[in-house]
Design a protein around this motif. Structure first.
Motif, mmCIF file in Angstrom:
data_model
loop_
_atom_site.group_PDB
_atom_site.id
_atom_site.type_symbol
_atom_site.label_atom_id
_atom_site.label_comp_id
_atom_site.label_asym_id
_atom_site.label_seq_id
_atom_site.Cartn_x
_atom_site.Cartn_y
_atom_site.Cartn_z
ATOM 1 N N VAL A 12 -10.224 66.448 -45.510
ATOM 2 C CA VAL A 12 -11.327 67.299 -45.046
ATOM 3 C C VAL A 12 -11.564 67.103 -43.555
ATOM 4 N N THR A 13 -11.532 65.856 -43.106
ATOM 5 C CA THR A 13 -11.831 65.607 -41.694
ATOM 6 C C THR A 13 -10.770 66.207 -40.776
ATOM 7 N N ARG A 14 -9.592 66.469 -41.285
ATOM 8 C CA ARG A 14 -8.561 67.067 -40.436
ATOM 9 C C ARG A 14 -8.598 68.595 -40.480
ATOM 10 N N ARG A 15 -9.585 69.121 -41.209
ATOM 11 C CA ARG A 15 -9.709 70.595 -41.287
ATOM 12 C C ARG A 15 -11.110 70.977 -40.807
ATOM 13 N N PRO A 16 -11.259 71.252 -39.509
ATOM 14 C CA PRO A 16 -12.599 71.446 -38.922
ATOM 15 C C PRO A 16 -13.379 72.606 -39.535
ATOM 16 N N ALA A 17 -12.700 73.683 -39.875
ATOM 17 C CA ALA A 17 -13.433 74.827 -40.434
ATOM 18 C C ALA A 17 -14.058 74.432 -41.768
ATOM 19 N N LEU A 18 -13.252 73.779 -42.583
ATOM 20 C CA LEU A 18 -13.744 73.353 -43.899
ATOM 21 C C LEU A 18 -14.881 72.346 -43.731
ATOM 22 N N LEU A 19 -14.675 71.418 -42.805
ATOM 23 C CA LEU A 19 -15.685 70.386 -42.579
ATOM 24 C C LEU A 19 -17.014 71.004 -42.134
ATOM 25 N N ALA A 20 -16.911 71.905 -41.155
ATOM 26 C CA ALA A 20 -18.136 72.540 -40.653
ATOM 27 C C ALA A 20 -18.819 73.326 -41.759
ATOM 28 N N GLY A 21 -18.038 74.084 -42.503
ATOM 29 C CA GLY A 21 -18.605 74.894 -43.585
ATOM 30 C C GLY A 21 -19.274 74.033 -44.633
ATOM 31 N N VAL A 263 -27.458 83.759 -40.833
ATOM 32 C CA VAL A 263 -26.172 83.666 -40.132
ATOM 33 C C VAL A 263 -25.461 82.354 -40.489
ATOM 34 N N LEU A 264 -26.192 81.254 -40.423
ATOM 35 C CA LEU A 264 -25.582 79.952 -40.693
ATOM 36 C C LEU A 264 -25.074 79.855 -42.140
ATOM 37 N N THR A 265 -25.855 80.382 -43.056
ATOM 38 C CA THR A 265 -25.455 80.303 -44.464
ATOM 39 C C THR A 265 -24.198 81.125 -44.709
ATOM 40 N N VAL A 266 -24.205 82.327 -44.193
ATOM 41 C CA VAL A 266 -23.029 83.192 -44.380
ATOM 42 C C VAL A 266 -21.821 82.554 -43.689
ATOM 43 N N ALA A 267 -22.060 82.000 -42.495
ATOM 44 C CA ALA A 267 -20.959 81.353 -41.764
ATOM 45 C C ALA A 267 -20.414 80.178 -42.570
ATOM 46 N N ALA A 268 -21.290 79.386 -43.155
ATOM 47 C CA ALA A 268 -20.844 78.217 -43.913
ATOM 48 C C ALA A 268 -19.899 78.624 -45.038
ATOM 49 N N PHE A 269 -20.299 79.597 -45.815
ATOM 50 C CA PHE A 269 -19.458 80.008 -46.950
ATOM 51 C C PHE A 269 -18.176 80.687 -46.466
ATOM 52 N N ASN A 270 -18.275 81.438 -45.380
ATOM 53 C CA ASN A 270 -17.074 82.089 -44.860
ATOM 54 C C ASN A 270 -16.081 81.084 -44.289
#
Lengths: 286, 526
Positions: A12-21, A263-270
């Protein structure tokens, strides 16, 4: 066990998009679950000092950290409780949509013939209608709109797209030799579907759910904005945005905070969905 | 007589329930406006007439037929285009207009009006007594289905012995008959002219009318006073509140009939901006109504408890221009008691009453029923404040915000309780109370949506109706009002203050005690 956890964390830590989401989603879930303890006031309480003498909402300050709204209620408390409603409706609707889509898609793909024709034409009909219009119509005829009712309405509108994806994947799985083997060993159709088809659709279901949750939350916010969500004084983000509409020049915080959270919620799931999609396509790096 | 209901007249922008019975006319023709509360509101140097005044409203105009027009803006436009036998002064008193004088027989059943000579329509045609007879005959014609027909149901016969003399004979004496002669329904109708638009006897005439879009008025060249006023008036219809404000600030619109809550909050602290606002109390009461035949509101103790829960000072914060109400009758109605103290919130008293009614821990969830309201931001804010106050003492209610049309039907026939407003057609307590609180007005016959039945109140209203204006009559209405307040079919909340917002250079804007959104008397410079 520890090794597996360490592997997962490393991954997970090596995948920033997944981590941020995931982090964003986690924060929102904590806010939603902890709202009754984190919120300084009940979300529906109208404070006399929340409005000025001429009825304007008071700005952010010591008493109301994120300001008060046009009814004199604490915006921070409403945002937290709004997270419960928005996430609850979004995730509930997604569960309904994925459940229905999976059932329809798998049955259509596996059984074929008239079953497939009937189910997929029904899917086409649902896809042909603009979902917001259908949602408005359904919400308008629902006498008492609860969070469950809204989740049901949104879920009933969101199953068609997943159904098409699941049908396509099932068609592909149906031709696999291990299914023929299972069949030749006397496995029933239900067993084959549940044990050998559905488990293989898990990754796709996860991607569809992430995307679907984002859409469901947006649709719920849209319906609440139009005044046909969970009725007042429930603190939905959409209704908060609607109430802010006429106050934007005098009290911009009323629109800013709920807008930011949507925005943040939609961004997280996306973000989660984006990463999972790449993984499925084998584009994962690292 | 008929009264109007909350939004029929007031329609969207002012959500009013209008009551209507008798009336007087109002013609606010005088420039400068009435008793404005805001200094300098219509002051300024009076420019010579000319220019175009653009007004915007969220309402539509339902009809410009004088026999049919009854909602706020229809009446406002018809009023600007007509004159009547009698009119209302800026203070709301009856004054002669096209009738120079009138004689009333000793038994009060015959009215003989003597018309002023030389009065004409915009095209120069003479206005005669026969034209008033034509108007009154038309309003009473069942085929026309005029909403004002009931005002004139007491007429036995109408004759026009000469061009300058009109004789109206009533079935029985009616102390408020002159009031109904002053309503726009009784404006003269020119024979052979089209009835879709008013016959232009007033300061303006209709140039064009596109339903749902706009109506354009031009000045009547033969109307002397109007020479000082704007040449044209454009009323933009069905313009959403936020868009009205945008157009106003952009200079496209010169006058707004109401001020959005956010804008009101902004300009209230700005002395310069307030110079462009004129505001004054009008005869309208906002109230919380209950269906007294439905549980839990059947029990007067529960209704009284709701009344004790309401914090009117807080409601005012939500409502914008308004005043906390101390009674059912609005302050300018003869017989009202404007000095009565405003009831203070008493949550403990409310809980005690609920306990007496069998609800020591408050009403069960959702048992307070649904409160209906017409959907707009101002009403939603007020309704949510009511909901919050009631919840505070243990009366849970749900809100149902619907379109005005739905509201009109819904509050009469389906609502458990509702947020409503009511104003009379002319300043008269009978005209205000009878249509909404007399037992004979219980739907479907009338607008007594509370289904309030009180022999005491009925009897007082009936007796007062036949009593000439004066102290005796006022005392009866006061007694009736006290009974109503005690029985609490309505909880009076606020008195409306009409606030009008105009651009620099516009003068003569006024608030009239009878005519809402008055369009006459306005000038514009620059």
């Amino acid at each position: 066990m520890l090794t597996r956890f360490r592997d997962a964390a490393h991954c997970v830590t090596r995948r920033p998009a997944l981590l941020a989401g995931l982090l964003l989603a986690l924060l929102l879930v904590i806010a939603a679950i902890g709202a009754p303890w984190l919120a300084p006031y009940p979300p529906e309480k109208q404070h006399r000092d929340g409005l000025t003498a001429v009825g304007a909402p008071v700005p952010p300050g010591m008493h109301f950290r994120l300001g008060a709204d046009s009814r004199g209620r604490d915006v921070f408390s409403r945002l937290l409780h709004g997270a419960r409603l928005s996430l609850g409706i979004g995730l509930g609707a997604t569960a309904i949509a994925i459940g229905l889509g999976l059932t329809v898609g798998v049955c259509a793909g596996y059984f074929g013939g008239w079953t497939e024709t009937l189910l997929m034409r029904s899917t086409d009909v649902v896809l042909a209608f603009p979902s917001i219009l259908l949602a408005v119509a359904m919400a308008a005829v629902t006498p008492r709109r609860s969070a469950f009712g809204m989740a049901l309405i949104i879920g009933l509108l969101g199953w068609a797209a997943p159904a098409r994806v699941f049908r396509g994947e099932t068609l592909s799985l149906r031709e696999r030799s291990y299914l023929e083997a299972a069949l030749s060993m006397g496995a029933g159709k239900l067993r084959i579907l549940l044990r050998h088809v559905v488990p293989h659709l898990g990754p796709s279901a996860l991607v569809m759910a992430s995307l679907g949750a984002a859409s469901a939350i947006l649709l719920d916010a849209g319906l609440s904005f139009l005044g046909i969500g969970v009725p007042a004084p429930a603190p939905t983000w959409g209704s908060m945005l609607e109430e802010a509409r006429t106050w934007y020049s005098l009290a911009p915080w009323l629109a800013f905070w709920p807008g930011l959270l949507v925005v943040l919620t939609v961004a997280a799931f996306n973000l989660v969905a984006y990463d999972l999609q790449r993984t499925l396509r084998g584009e994962r790096t690292g | 007589m008929k009264r109007r209901t909350l939004l029929e007249r007031g329609a969207w922008s002012s959500l009013l329930l209008v009551a209507g019975c008798g009336g007087d006319s109002s013609q606010s023709s005088g420039p400068g406006g009435s008793d404005s509360a805001t200094p300098g509101a219509s002051g300024a140097a009076r420019p010579t007439g000319g220019g175009t005044l653009t007004v915007a409203t969220a309402d539509d105009i339902k009809s410009l037929d004088t026999a049919v027009a009854y909602d706020t803006w229809s009446t406002s436009v018809v009023h600007a285009c007509t004159r009547r036998l009698v009119d209302y002064s800026p203070a709301g008193d009856l004054i002669p207009d096209l009738a120079e004088k009138w004689d009333v027989s000793a038994d009060g059943v015959e009215y003989r009006f003597h018309l002023k000579s030389g009065q004409t329509y915009a095209d120069g045609a003479q206005i005669t007594a026969a034209h008033f007879k034509a108007a009154l005959d038309r309003v009473r014609d069942p085929k026309v289905a005029s909403p004002g027909a009931s005002f004139y149901s007491g007429i036995k016969s109408i004759t026009a012995p000469s061009a300058a003399e009109l004789v109206v004979t009533l079935k029985a004496a009616e102390p408020t008959f002159l009031n109904v002669v002053g309503l726009t329904f009784a404006a003269p109708v020119k024979p052979g002219g089209k009835t879709e638009w008013p016959s232009p006897s007033g300061p303006y005439q209709v140039e064009s009318y596109e339903q749902g879009d706009k109506v354009v008025l031009t000045r009547n060249p033969s109307h002397e006073a109007a020479r000082q006023w704007v040449e044209r008036i454009v009323v933009q219809l069905k313009v959403e509140e936020a868009l009205q404000l945008t157009r106003f600030k952009g200079g496209e619109v010169d006058l707004l009939g109401s001020i959005p809550a956010a804008e009101w909050a902004r300009i209230s602290a700005d002395r310069n901006a307030l110079k462009n606002v004129i505001q004054d109390a009008v005869n309208q009461t906002w109230y919380l109504g209950f269906n007294t035949e439905k549980k839990p509101w059947k029990d007067a103790r529960v209704r009284r408890a709701a009344g004790l829960a309401i914090d009117r000072a807080r409601l005012k914060q939500f409502a914008g221009p308004s005043e906390p109400a101390s009674g059912v009758l609005p302050p300018h109605v003869p017989g009202a008691s404007p000095d009565r103290a405003v009831p203070q919130p008493d949550p403990e008293g409310a809980k005690k009453l609920l306990a007496e009614a069998g609800f020591p821990t408050g009403l069960p969830k959702a048992s307070g029923g649904t409160l209906w309201l017409a959907d707009n931001e101002r009403y939603r804010r007020i309704a949510e404040a009511i909901q919050s106050d009631l919840a505070g003492v243990g009366i849970p209610i749900e809100l149902r915000a619907v379109t005005f049309r739905e509201y009109l039907e819904g509050y009469r026939n389906q609502a458990d309780c509702w947020f409503g407003g009511w104003y009379p057609d002319y300043p008269d307590a009978g005209n205000f109370l009878e249509p909404v609180l007399h037992s004979r007005a219980i739907p479907p016959k009338g607008s007594n949506a509370a289904r309030y039945r009180s022999q005491t109140v009925d009897s007082l209203l009936d007796t007062a109706h036949k009593t000439p204006a004066g102290d005796d009559r006022n005392k009866m209405y006061l007694q009736a009002e006290m009974s109503i307040l005690n029985d609490a079919p309505w909880i009076p909340l606020l008195y409306e203050v009409e606030a009008r917002y105009f651009r620099e250079g516009v003068s003569g804007v006024s608030v009239h005690p009878v005519w809402r959104q008055i369009l006459t008397g306005i000038s514009k410079s620059g």
